[in-house]
Scaffold this motif. Structure first.
Motif, PDB file in Angstrom:
ATOM      1  N   VAL B 229     -11.823 -18.209 -53.875  1.00 49.35           N
ATOM      2  CA  VAL B 229     -13.165 -17.923 -54.392  1.00 49.35           C
ATOM      3  C   VAL B 229     -13.503 -16.450 -54.214  1.00 49.35           C
ATOM      4  O   VAL B 229     -13.093 -15.822 -53.227  1.00 49.35           O
ATOM      5  CB  VAL B 229     -14.271 -18.792 -53.726  1.00 49.35           C
ATOM      6  N   ILE B 230     -14.227 -15.919 -55.184  1.00 48.66           N
ATOM      7  CA  ILE B 230     -14.771 -14.563 -55.066  1.00 48.66           C
ATOM      8  C   ILE B 230     -16.283 -14.702 -54.994  1.00 48.66           C
ATOM      9  O   ILE B 230     -16.896 -15.381 -55.817  1.00 48.66           O
ATOM     10  CB  ILE B 230     -14.353 -13.688 -56.268  1.00 48.66           C
ATOM     11  N   MET B 358      -9.873  -7.766 -57.480  1.00 48.27           N
ATOM     12  CA  MET B 358      -9.941  -9.094 -56.846  1.00 48.27           C
ATOM     13  C   MET B 358      -9.599 -10.198 -57.833  1.00 48.27           C
ATOM     14  O   MET B 358      -8.939 -11.177 -57.492  1.00 48.27           O
ATOM     15  CB  MET B 358     -11.359  -9.347 -56.314  1.00 48.27           C
ATOM     16  N   LEU B 359     -10.100 -10.052 -59.062  1.00 49.34           N
ATOM     17  CA  LEU B 359      -9.847 -11.076 -60.079  1.00 49.34           C
ATOM     18  C   LEU B 359      -8.373 -11.114 -60.460  1.00 49.34           C
ATOM     19  O   LEU B 359      -7.810 -12.173 -60.757  1.00 49.34           O
ATOM     20  CB  LEU B 359     -10.680 -10.781 -61.339  1.00 49.34           C
ATOM     21  N   ASP B 360      -7.762  -9.936 -60.441  1.00 51.74           N
ATOM     22  CA  ASP B 360      -6.388  -9.790 -60.866  1.00 51.74           C
ATOM     23  C   ASP B 360      -5.477 -10.715 -60.054  1.00 51.74           C
ATOM     24  O   ASP B 360      -5.485 -10.696 -58.833  1.00 51.74           O
ATOM     25  CB  ASP B 360      -5.980  -8.317 -60.656  1.00 51.74           C
ATOM     26  N   GLY B 361      -4.716 -11.519 -60.748  1.00 50.04           N
ATOM     27  CA  GLY B 361      -3.752 -12.369 -60.054  1.00 50.04           C
ATOM     28  C   GLY B 361      -4.314 -13.715 -59.621  1.00 50.04           C
ATOM     29  O   GLY B 361      -3.591 -14.537 -59.074  1.00 50.04           O
ATOM     30  N   VAL B 362      -5.618 -13.966 -59.856  1.00 50.01           N
ATOM     31  CA  VAL B 362      -6.147 -15.296 -59.550  1.00 50.01           C
ATOM     32  C   VAL B 362      -5.909 -16.187 -60.767  1.00 50.01           C
ATOM     33  O   VAL B 362      -6.518 -16.005 -61.813  1.00 50.01           O
ATOM     34  CB  VAL B 362      -7.655 -15.259 -59.204  1.00 50.01           C
ATOM     35  N   LYS B 363      -4.997 -17.129 -60.618  1.00 47.28           N
ATOM     36  CA  LYS B 363      -4.630 -17.981 -61.752  1.00 47.28           C
ATOM     37  C   LYS B 363      -5.759 -18.986 -62.019  1.00 47.28           C
ATOM     38  O   LYS B 363      -6.220 -19.148 -63.137  1.00 47.28           O
ATOM     39  CB  LYS B 363      -3.333 -18.720 -61.410  1.00 47.28           C
ATOM     40  N   ALA B 388     -21.955 -20.413 -60.722  1.00 49.69           N
ATOM     41  CA  ALA B 388     -20.517 -20.515 -60.465  1.00 49.69           C
ATOM     42  C   ALA B 388     -19.755 -20.489 -61.777  1.00 49.69           C
ATOM     43  O   ALA B 388     -20.232 -21.015 -62.793  1.00 49.69           O
ATOM     44  CB  ALA B 388     -20.216 -21.808 -59.720  1.00 49.69           C
ATOM     45  N   TYR B 389     -18.609 -19.834 -61.778  1.00 50.79           N
ATOM     46  CA  TYR B 389     -17.767 -19.728 -62.976  1.00 50.79           C
ATOM     47  C   TYR B 389     -16.319 -19.959 -62.575  1.00 50.79           C
ATOM     48  O   TYR B 389     -15.900 -19.533 -61.499  1.00 50.79           O
ATOM     49  CB  TYR B 389     -17.881 -18.330 -63.598  1.00 50.79           C
ATOM     50  N   MET B 390     -15.572 -20.597 -63.443  1.00 46.04           N
ATOM     51  CA  MET B 390     -14.135 -20.696 -63.217  1.00 46.04           C
ATOM     52  C   MET B 390     -13.520 -19.311 -63.402  1.00 46.04           C
ATOM     53  O   MET B 390     -13.992 -18.520 -64.219  1.00 46.04           O
ATOM     54  CB  MET B 390     -13.479 -21.645 -64.233  1.00 46.04           C
ATOM     55  N   ILE B 391     -12.492 -19.026 -62.625  1.00 44.12           N
ATOM     56  CA  ILE B 391     -11.659 -17.853 -62.907  1.00 44.12           C
ATOM     57  C   ILE B 391     -10.343 -18.400 -63.450  1.00 44.12           C
ATOM     58  O   ILE B 391      -9.719 -19.263 -62.810  1.00 44.12           O
ATOM     59  CB  ILE B 391     -11.373 -17.032 -61.633  1.00 44.12           C
ATOM     60  N   ARG B 392      -9.964 -17.940 -64.616  1.00 39.56           N
ATOM     61  CA  ARG B 392      -8.690 -18.381 -65.198  1.00 39.56           C
ATOM     62  C   ARG B 392      -7.870 -17.161 -65.569  1.00 39.56           C
ATOM     63  O   ARG B 392      -8.344 -16.298 -66.313  1.00 39.56           O
ATOM     64  CB  ARG B 392      -8.932 -19.249 -66.441  1.00 39.56           C
ATOM     65  N   ASP B 393      -6.674 -17.105 -65.009  1.00 38.59           N
ATOM     66  CA  ASP B 393      -5.752 -15.994 -65.286  1.00 38.59           C
ATOM     67  C   ASP B 393      -6.437 -14.634 -65.157  1.00 38.59           C
ATOM     68  O   ASP B 393      -6.351 -13.794 -66.058  1.00 38.59           O
ATOM     69  CB  ASP B 393      -5.128 -16.156 -66.679  1.00 38.59           C
ATOM     70  N   GLY B 394      -7.149 -14.445 -64.051  1.00 31.90           N
ATOM     71  CA  GLY B 394      -7.748 -13.147 -63.759  1.00 31.90           C
ATOM     72  C   GLY B 394      -9.008 -12.819 -64.537  1.00 31.90           C
ATOM     73  O   GLY B 394      -9.536 -11.714 -64.454  1.00 31.90           O
ATOM     74  N   LYS B 395      -9.528 -13.809 -65.298  1.00 31.64           N
ATOM     75  CA  LYS B 395     -10.747 -13.551 -66.082  1.00 31.64           C
ATOM     76  C   LYS B 395     -11.841 -14.537 -65.672  1.00 31.64           C
ATOM     77  O   LYS B 395     -11.560 -15.715 -65.411  1.00 31.64           O
ATOM     78  CB  LYS B 395     -10.465 -13.754 -67.584  1.00 31.64           C
ATOM     79  N   ILE B 396     -13.094 -14.054 -65.644  1.00 34.40           N
ATOM     80  CA  ILE B 396     -14.213 -14.963 -65.394  1.00 34.40           C
ATOM     81  C   ILE B 396     -14.400 -15.821 -66.635  1.00 34.40           C
ATOM     82  O   ILE B 396     -14.573 -15.280 -67.734  1.00 34.40           O
ATOM     83  CB  ILE B 396     -15.499 -14.179 -65.054  1.00 34.40           C
ATOM     84  N   ALA B 397     -14.325 -17.146 -66.482  1.00 36.84           N
ATOM     85  CA  ALA B 397     -14.366 -18.048 -67.638  1.00 36.84           C
ATOM     86  C   ALA B 397     -15.655 -18.872 -67.647  1.00 36.84           C
ATOM     87  O   ALA B 397     -16.715 -18.350 -67.311  1.00 36.84           O
ATOM     88  CB  ALA B 397     -13.127 -18.935 -67.628  1.00 36.84           C
TER      89      ALA B 397
END
Lengths: 433, 458
Positions: B229-230, B358-363, B388-397
């Protein structure tokens, strides 16, 4: 003095109401197994509510020197106040509610100290490694209400409470157990509290792992109080219903929950700490069925909310340092016939929730509860196997209360606010580390 | 005001006559106003004023405490407090000395927002209410504004006479959206140390919050389990307060030998990049003060330095019993309570990472923003996010429904693997402990990333 303030307010407003609370309280605290602190607290506060040009004004003060200014303070707020569509009530016929026992005042400090020491000794006999704290308190409250409809009513209430907590730290593993009792009468022995806390200790005597997944869950009375009640009491509050912010708005008479589930609000029980002959606006106390066999029966109201909702006050006006608003006095969930042990014995793998932490910090209005199981036990093959940690439980009361496997016969009072048995749900979602 | 001042000075001349190891008196006068809306209508508006005091006595390690509204018979109440302390005491008093202080902060009541007409405040709130109701899908809303001004007089038997005052402003707004019998809510909470402007310019925040409540209706629920989590600065501030701050309060530790062992100074609690501070001396924050409620000067205090436990929050008693330096953290919410060990402004010091890094590399992870609530039991804590937002492949989704995060402090701090460079302090809300709530505090942090955080699904 109150008469004077009413007189003064009458000159500038159509209606006025004075509400005065005086209290004396003598709490004592034990920390780290010994007596630490003896307190006495005296407090007095006065609130004036007026209706001026049809609007509500309000001011309160604990400073008698400021009381002559109350009418002016209330007048300023009345310019912006909500429109009042109600009359302050004249004196009503109130039920006879027993809430004062002169014995409370006669409990000596020495006796309270002894009770505290005995509770701690009793708990240390169960586990000498515990660090215990305890609190006992005796209090007296005097309430007086005057209004321009001619009511001049008052009551006196006594209150006695005891609480016991234990902390067990092993490395970075921390266990907190605790329980308490309260009454309008003196409680002359701490053994019941020691037994309650002792039971928690026994059930949590070792740590066990729980797998994530959906499983049967039993809430103890404390578990019901910290998980189900915050969302349910909000949804049954006439204020939220009237604002359509309650999922139960428009559901009167509908079957929303399992037929085993019944709930009343009852401020008339003898010597129960939250009982009272009339509410904080002078409306007579009444027993209000909230849910009968799963069917929504009533919402609670004070005068103001009732007027907006075209309903009648249910005698649920409460003040918590501010203006009256609908609040539950004493909720009672109807116990069932199954013992706690019987519930446990029928479960192959499941969870018992004693205390939840953070369940009221989610979308409570929507009925969600999601929190950390602060104290909970795993059931394995019909037996309590031990304490679970790093476990989160999530659910929604509207789904959960639809299907109840059993309601326990083990109803008890918690702080005079809630009378609850244990409740056994067939399936809730558990996430564990 | 002058009446209390005279009483305080008169009493300070008398206190050393009494037989007690230590005596202190608090006298306090306060005033406040509030306005609340429920739905489209003003719900309550009111004014209040309060006056009272307390006496605390220490005799042979036992405390007596007497609180009152009536200022008559203060001498008798002092005797009563001493008598109670003597009954409770059975050992030697341990109580750290601090320099005696004579200090009077100028009275600023006339400049505080309490003195403003209610009409001004109502005008601002009306704008916010209208903003909320312009949004389609809004079922109802709650708005609450309150302000207060409090002046305190502190006198002790060691010769200190301290006069301090504080203004406080609190603002909360909640928007509730509904569709098909579903209810979702979103809220903001803003506070200030009396700066009225802090609550007059929230229009864009209110708009975003309202739109978020509607968005939640179609948002999915998160599946419970462990995630990377970020946390944004606001929520990370709540995290540091709940997950670690309370554990630094010495009153949980000082009389429990096992706890003292767990919380021994120098122990590694987190990674080298982690520095946690409690600092009441920062200017103009809600948790700021010059002297605490035991007359001890406020100091900046490193709780964790480079990942190691380096200090804790003390009252005079806990400092003496643990033989550690005074920190000036004894606070009471009002004269009705004795001071206990509390936080002030608590924050994680900034690091060097950016949010992108921080986002980079969070699958698959979760990005959480804004606080909704939080609580702790020392070892375990929970806190909930406003967004709250999902992070998918380094992007806030996609946006998610409200999530509750939970953890065990002894694991979680070690799992912080990145700390941002964007420190921000948050002043909304208040802290509760030992029946004393809400105490004005502030907390803050930069963005932080935590591995393996337990998230409750639904």
């Amino acid at each position: 003095m109150l008469e004077k303030i009413i007189e003064q307010a009458k000159k500038v407003a159509e209606q006025a109401e004075c509400f005065m609370v005086e209290s004396e309280s003598a709490p004592i605290h034990f920390e780290a197994n010994h007596l630490k602190n003896i307190e006495s607290k005296q407090s007095l506060s006065l609130a004036l509510r007026i209706i001026k040009d049809g609007k509500i004004g309000y001011a309160a003060s604990s400073n008698p020197a400021n009381w002559p200014k109350l009418a002016d303070m209330a007048l300023e707020t009345a310019a912006y106040g909500q429109t009042a569509r109600f009359q302050f009530p004249a004196t009503q016929t109130c039920p006879e509610v027993k809430i004062f026992d002169p014995e409370v005042e006669t409990v000596s400090l020495e006796e309270m100290v002894k009770l505290g020491k005995d509770m701690i000794t009793g708990l240390l006999e169960i586990n000498p490694e515990l660090v215990c704290s305890a609190s006992l308190a005796k209090s007296t409250f005097r309430i007086r209400l005057l209004n321009t409809s001619g009511a001049d009513i008052s009551y006196k209430k006594s209150h006695f409470s005891m609480g016991l907590e234990g902390t067990l730290v092993r490395g970075t593993d921390m266990l907190f157990v605790g329980d308490g009792l309260s009454s309008c009468r003196p409680i002359r022995s701490g053994s019941e509290v020691v037994n309650l806390v002792g039971k928690q200790l026994e059930r949590a005597s070792r740590n066990v792992n729980l797998q994530s997944g959906e499983m049967p869950v039993i809430f103890t009375p404390h578990g019901v109080g910290s998980t189900i009640i915050p969302a349910l009491s909000a949804a049954l509050n006439g204020k939220l219903v009237q604002e359509k912010a309650s999922p139960l708005a428009g559901k009167l008479g509908e079957q929303m929950f399992d037929p085993a589930f019944s709930l009343v609000d009852d401020p008339t029980q003898s010597f129960s700490p939250n009982s009272r002959p009339f509410d904080d606006e002078g409306t007579a106390s009444q027993i209000t069925p909230m849910v009968e066999s799963g069917v929504i029966k009533n919402f609670i109201y004070d005068l103001r909310t009732a007027a907006l909702a075209k309903a009648k006050s249910t005698g649920n006006a409460e003040r918590h340092g501010g203006q009256p608003a609908p609040g539950f006095s004493a909720l009672m969930i109807k116990p069932g016939t199954v013992s706690f042990e019987e519930m446990v014995s029928g479960i192959k793998e499941g969870l018992i929730v004693e205390f939840m932490m953070g369940a009221e910090q989610g979308n409570v209005l929507g009925g969600d509860f999601s929190g950390n199981v602060l104290l909970g036990y795993k059931i394995e093959n019909g037996q309590i196997a031990g304490r679970v940690k790093d476990t989160m439980l999530s659910g929604n009361i509207y789904n959960a209360l639809k299907t109840i496997n059993a309601i326990g016969s083990d109803g008890r009072w918690l702080d005079g606010e809630l009378f609850s048995p244990s409740i056994y749900f067939p399936k809730l979602s558990v996430a564990a580390k | 005001m002058t009446e209390l001042r005279n009483i305080a000075h008169e009493l300070s001349q008398q206190l050393y006559h009494y037989r007690a190891d230590y005596l202190e008196i608090h006298l306090e006068e306060s005033s406040g106003s509030y306005i609340s809306y429920r739905g489209q209508n003003l719900d309550t508006a009111g004014r209040s004023s309060d006056l009272g005091g307390n006496i605390r006595a220490l005799v042979n390690g036992g405390w007596g405490f007497v609180s009152f509204n009536s200022l008559d018979d203060i001498q008798k109440r002092i005797d009563q407090a001493i008598h109670q302390a003597a009954l409770a005491g059975s050992a030697q008093s341990q109580f750290a000395s601090a320099p005696s202080v004579t200090y009077a902060q100028p009275d600023e009541l006339s400049q505080s927002s309490v003195e403003r007409p209610l009409e001004d405040k109502k005008r601002v709130l009306d704008e916010y209410k209208d903003l909320i109701w312009q949004t389609k899908g809004i079922k109802t809303s709650f708005i609450r504004f309150s302000d207060g001004y409090r002046r305190r007089f502190y006198v002790n038997s060691r010769g200190s006479v301290i006069e301090q005052s504080r203004a406080d402003i609190n603002f909360n707004a909640t928007a509730i959206a509904s569709a098909d019998g579903e209810l979702q809510q979103s809220n903001i909470s803003v506070g200030s140390r009396g700066d009225y402007n802090a609550i007059t310019r929230l229009h864009s925040q209110i708009k975003d919050m309202t739109e978020h409540a509607v968005k939640l209706l179609t948002a999915p629920k998160v599946k419970g389990g462990e995630y990377t989590v970020i946390l944004d600065p606001i929520l990370a501030g709540v995290f540091v307060h709940e997950a670690f701050g309370h554990l630094s309060e010495a009153d949980h530790i000082y009389e429990n030998p096992q706890m003292r062992e767990v919380m021994v100074l120098g122990k590694k609690f987190g990674p080298k990049i982690l520095n946690i501070v409690d600092n009441p001396t920062m200017p103009d924050l809600r948790g700021s003060y010059k002297y605490d409620d035991e007359g001890v000067a406020a100091t900046k205090n490193y709780l964790i330095r480079e990942g190691k436990l380096s200090g804790r929050l003390h009252s005079r008693e806990t400092a003496a019993k643990m033989n550690e330096p005074l920190s000036g953290n004894a606070r009471a919410i009002s004269y009705r309570y004795a001071p206990i060990v509390r936080m002030s402004n608590t924050y994680i010091e900034p690091g060097t990472s950016t949010l992108e890094e921080m986002l980079d590399g969070v699958k698959e992870g979760i990005y959480v923003k804004n606080w909704y609530g939080g609580t702790t039991s020392m070892e375990m804590f929970t806190f909930s996010s406003g967004e709250a937002y999902m992070i998918r492949d380094g992007k806030i989704a996609e946006a998610l429904r409200l999530v509750v995060l939970s953890g065990n402090v002894f694991d979680t701090l070690h799992n912080i693997d990145m700390i941002g460079n964007d420190l921000d302090m948050n002043q909304g809300g208040g802290c509760g402990k030992g029946g004393q709530s809400p105490l004005p505090v502030s907390n803050g942090s930069p963005h932080i990333r935590i591995q393996k955080c337990l998230v409750g699904g639904a």
